[in-house]
Design a protein around this motif. Structure first.
Motif, mmCIF file in Angstrom:
data_model
loop_
_atom_site.group_PDB
_atom_site.id
_atom_site.type_symbol
_atom_site.label_atom_id
_atom_site.label_comp_id
_atom_site.label_asym_id
_atom_site.label_seq_id
_atom_site.Cartn_x
_atom_site.Cartn_y
_atom_site.Cartn_z
ATOM 1 N N LYS A 130 -3.984 5.673 -17.189
ATOM 2 C CA LYS A 130 -3.980 5.132 -18.505
ATOM 3 C C LYS A 130 -4.855 4.016 -18.691
ATOM 4 N N PRO A 131 -5.506 3.603 -19.692
ATOM 5 C CA PRO A 131 -6.333 2.568 -19.782
ATOM 6 C C PRO A 131 -5.168 1.118 -19.399
ATOM 7 N N GLY A 132 -5.948 0.402 -18.381
ATOM 8 C CA GLY A 132 -5.034 -0.546 -17.832
ATOM 9 C C GLY A 132 -4.241 -0.261 -16.466
ATOM 10 N N GLY A 133 -4.292 0.965 -16.263
ATOM 11 C CA GLY A 133 -3.484 1.515 -15.061
ATOM 12 C C GLY A 133 -3.963 1.041 -13.864
ATOM 13 N N LEU A 134 -3.189 0.966 -12.773
ATOM 14 C CA LEU A 134 -3.513 0.377 -11.542
ATOM 15 C C LEU A 134 -3.645 1.529 -10.528
ATOM 16 N N LEU A 135 -4.703 1.207 -9.602
ATOM 17 C CA LEU A 135 -4.896 2.083 -8.436
ATOM 18 C C LEU A 135 -4.849 1.072 -7.224
ATOM 19 N N LEU A 136 -3.524 1.500 -6.387
ATOM 20 C CA LEU A 136 -3.475 0.533 -5.144
ATOM 21 C C LEU A 136 -3.958 1.280 -4.102
ATOM 22 N N PHE A 137 -4.723 0.569 -3.218
ATOM 23 C CA PHE A 137 -5.563 1.037 -2.154
ATOM 24 C C PHE A 137 -5.249 0.419 -0.941
ATOM 25 N N ARG A 138 -5.315 1.187 0.082
ATOM 26 C CA ARG A 138 -5.163 0.605 1.535
ATOM 27 C C ARG A 138 -5.857 1.764 2.522
ATOM 28 N N ASP A 139 -6.647 1.201 3.584
ATOM 29 C CA ASP A 139 -7.306 2.015 4.258
ATOM 30 C C ASP A 139 -7.818 1.262 5.485
ATOM 31 N N TYR A 140 -8.877 2.084 6.316
ATOM 32 C CA TYR A 140 -9.316 1.395 7.456
ATOM 33 C C TYR A 140 -10.308 0.557 7.258
ATOM 34 N N GLY A 141 -10.352 -0.865 7.664
ATOM 35 C CA GLY A 141 -11.609 -1.730 7.237
ATOM 36 C C GLY A 141 -12.559 -1.509 8.407
ATOM 37 N N LEU A 142 -13.685 -2.149 8.147
ATOM 38 C CA LEU A 142 -14.869 -2.214 8.989
ATOM 39 C C LEU A 142 -14.455 -2.858 10.239
ATOM 40 N N ARG A 162 -2.353 -8.594 14.006
ATOM 41 C CA ARG A 162 -2.263 -8.277 15.421
ATOM 42 C C ARG A 162 -0.758 -7.911 15.374
ATOM 43 N N THR A 163 -0.366 -6.919 16.138
ATOM 44 C CA THR A 163 0.770 -6.288 16.647
ATOM 45 C C THR A 163 0.768 -6.196 17.933
ATOM 46 N N LEU A 164 2.260 -6.150 18.474
ATOM 47 C CA LEU A 164 2.249 -5.910 20.010
ATOM 48 C C LEU A 164 2.932 -4.553 20.244
ATOM 49 N N ASN A 165 2.458 -3.722 20.929
ATOM 50 C CA ASN A 165 3.077 -2.401 21.307
ATOM 51 C C ASN A 165 3.955 -2.748 22.120
ATOM 52 N N LEU A 166 5.478 -2.887 22.067
ATOM 53 C CA LEU A 166 6.357 -3.193 23.181
ATOM 54 C C LEU A 166 6.471 -2.189 24.151
ATOM 55 N N LYS A 167 6.285 -1.017 23.962
ATOM 56 C CA LYS A 167 6.267 0.015 25.178
ATOM 57 C C LYS A 167 5.129 -0.258 25.958
ATOM 58 N N ARG A 187 -5.422 -4.906 14.328
ATOM 59 C CA ARG A 187 -5.855 -3.931 13.314
ATOM 60 C C ARG A 187 -6.662 -4.544 12.232
ATOM 61 N N ILE A 188 -7.503 -3.796 11.476
ATOM 62 C CA ILE A 188 -8.254 -4.417 10.421
ATOM 63 C C ILE A 188 -8.063 -3.441 9.282
ATOM 64 N N PHE A 189 -7.478 -3.453 8.167
ATOM 65 C CA PHE A 189 -7.327 -2.578 7.033
ATOM 66 C C PHE A 189 -7.986 -3.369 5.738
ATOM 67 N N LEU A 190 -8.201 -2.489 4.912
ATOM 68 C CA LEU A 190 -8.954 -2.952 3.621
ATOM 69 C C LEU A 190 -7.849 -2.692 2.557
ATOM 70 N N GLN A 191 -7.260 -3.797 1.793
ATOM 71 C CA GLN A 191 -6.292 -3.540 0.684
ATOM 72 C C GLN A 191 -6.805 -3.828 -0.617
ATOM 73 N N GLY A 192 -6.722 -3.288 -1.696
ATOM 74 C CA GLY A 192 -7.266 -3.509 -2.960
ATOM 75 C C GLY A 192 -6.342 -3.050 -3.999
ATOM 76 N N LYS A 193 -6.355 -3.907 -5.167
ATOM 77 C CA LYS A 193 -5.793 -3.350 -6.518
ATOM 78 C C LYS A 193 -6.740 -3.338 -7.542
ATOM 79 N N PHE A 194 -7.005 -2.030 -8.282
ATOM 80 C CA PHE A 194 -7.720 -1.975 -9.120
ATOM 81 C C PHE A 194 -7.540 -1.624 -10.577
ATOM 82 N N ARG A 195 -7.852 -1.993 -11.367
ATOM 83 C CA ARG A 195 -7.392 -1.577 -12.989
ATOM 84 C C ARG A 195 -8.486 -0.735 -13.676
#
Length: 283
Positions: free
Chosen positions: A192-204, A259-264, A271-279
Motif C-alpha cells: 500500500k502507499p506508505g507500506g513498509l519493507l523490512l530488509f536484512r541481508d549480508y553486508g559487504l 560479534r558472537t562466540l561459537n560456544l561449541k 558478522r556484518i549484516f545490512l538492515q533497512g526499513k523502506f517506505r
C-alpha cells in the motif's frame, strides 16, 4: 552463539586489514566462475534450493524470534484496529512467520488486540510444503505459495496495493543482481502507499564473504556455495539507491556489526549484516 558485545550500527563500510584485502585478492586467482557455469546456476537455482531443503528439511535455520526486537513495526500496532497484511518473501520453512503467528494466536501475546493476515512465498516448492504441513498452518490466517519473486507470478496470489508490511530477510542475496530491480518493483506494486519493507541481508565484507576460496566468485560481491546456491554481499549505498530509484524512501539503512562466540568451537565470529526499513512512496 552468544553475543560478545553490543551491536555496532554504522553507515560506513568495514575497513579491511591487509590480511583481509589479501583474502579478497586471492579469490580472483582462478578468475571468475565461467559464464556457462554461471548461467547454469541461474537455470538450476530453484532445483538447488529444493535439494537444500530436501537435505536439511526444517533443521537448518533457527526460528527468527529476533525479528520483533529488530523491527518494532511487527509488534507496535496500537494505532491499528483492523487486521493488517504481512508478506514474507523467501519464507523458507516458516522460521519468521510461525513465531509471529504463534505470538498472535497466544492470549497473552502482543498481537492479541490487532492481528496480521500472512502471505508467505518461497522459490522452493519443497520449502512451501514444509510450511503448509506445519501444525500452526491455518489457511484463515496464512496463505503460503511457491513463486519466483523476480517474475510476475506473485501478482496471481496477492492483490496490488494490499500489503501493509513486507519482510525480505536474507533473500535478495540469493538472487542474481541483474534481477534486484525486478524484485523491488514487484514488492512496490504489492505494498500500500506508505507500506513498509523490512530488509536484512549480508553486508559487504562479512566474514562469510572473506571465507570464500578461489573459484567461487561469480561477479563482484557475488559467490556460489558448494551446494550451488548463491550469496551476494551488499553495500549500504547500493541498497539505498536500489530502493530510492524504485519508488521507496529510506527510513533507516545501515550495517550491523555483530560479534558472537561459537560456544561449541570457542571461536569469535564477527558478522556484518545490512538492515533497512523502506517506505513505499505515495505515487
Amino acid at each position: 552463539m552468544e553475543p560478545l558485545e553490543p551491536d555496532v550500527i554504522t553507515t560506513q563500510a568495514k575497513e579491511l586489514s591487509a590480511v583481509e584485502r589479501q583474502k579478497l585478492e586471492e579469490q580472483n586467482k582462478r578468475g571468475l566462475v565461467p559464464e556457462f557455469k554461471a548461467n547454469k546456476l541461474e537455470i538450476d537455482a530453484q532445483r538447488n534450493w529444493d535439494i537444500f531443503y530436501k537435505r536439511n528439511e526444517t533443521r537448518f535455520f533457527k526460528d527468527r524470534h529476533w525479528t520483533t526486537r529488530e523491527f518494532q513495526e511487527l509488534v507496535d500496532q496500537e494505532e491499528f484496529h483492523e487486521k493488517r497484511t504481512l508478506f514474507e518473501v523467501g519464507c523458507g520453512v516458516g522460521n519468521l512467520v510461525f513465531p509471529l503467528l504463534e505470538e498472535q494466536t497466544s492470549e497473552e501475546g502482543c498481537f492479541s488486540n490487532s492481528r496480521f493476515f500472512f502471505y508467505a512465498c518461497d522459490f522452493s516448492p519443497r520449502a512451501v510444503e514444509f510450511v503448509r504441513s506445519n501444525p500452526l498452518y491455518d489457511p484463515s490466517q496464512i496463505s503460503a505459495f511457491q513463486c519466483d519473486i523476480t517474475t510476475q507470478q506473485v501478482h496471481d496470489h496477492i492483490p496490488a496495493s494490499s500489503v501493509d508490511i513486507c519482510t525480505m530477510i536474507f533473500v535478495l542475496s540469493a538472487i542474481h543482481p541483474q534481477k534486484f530491480t525486478d524484485v523491488v518493483q514487484n514488492l512496490g506494486k504489492l505494498l500500500k502507499p506508505g507500506g513498509l519493507l523490512l530488509f536484512r541481508d549480508y553486508g559487504l565484507y562479512d566474514m562469510a564473504q572473506l571465507r570464500f576460496k578461489p573459484g567461487n566468485k561469480i561477479a563482484e560481491n557475488l559467490y556460489v556455495r558448494q551446494d550451488g546456491t548463491r550469496s551476494y554481499f551488499f553495500s549500504e549505498e547500493e541498497v539505498s539507491k536500489l530502493f530510492q530509484e524504485n519508488g521507496f524512501e529510506v527510513i533507516t539503512n545501515a550495517y550491523v556489526h555483530r560479534r558472537t562466540l561459537n560456544l561449541k568451537e570457542g571461536v569469535d565470529v564477527p558478522r556484518i549484516f545490512l538492515q533497512g526499513k523502506f517506505r513505499r512512496k505515495n505515487l
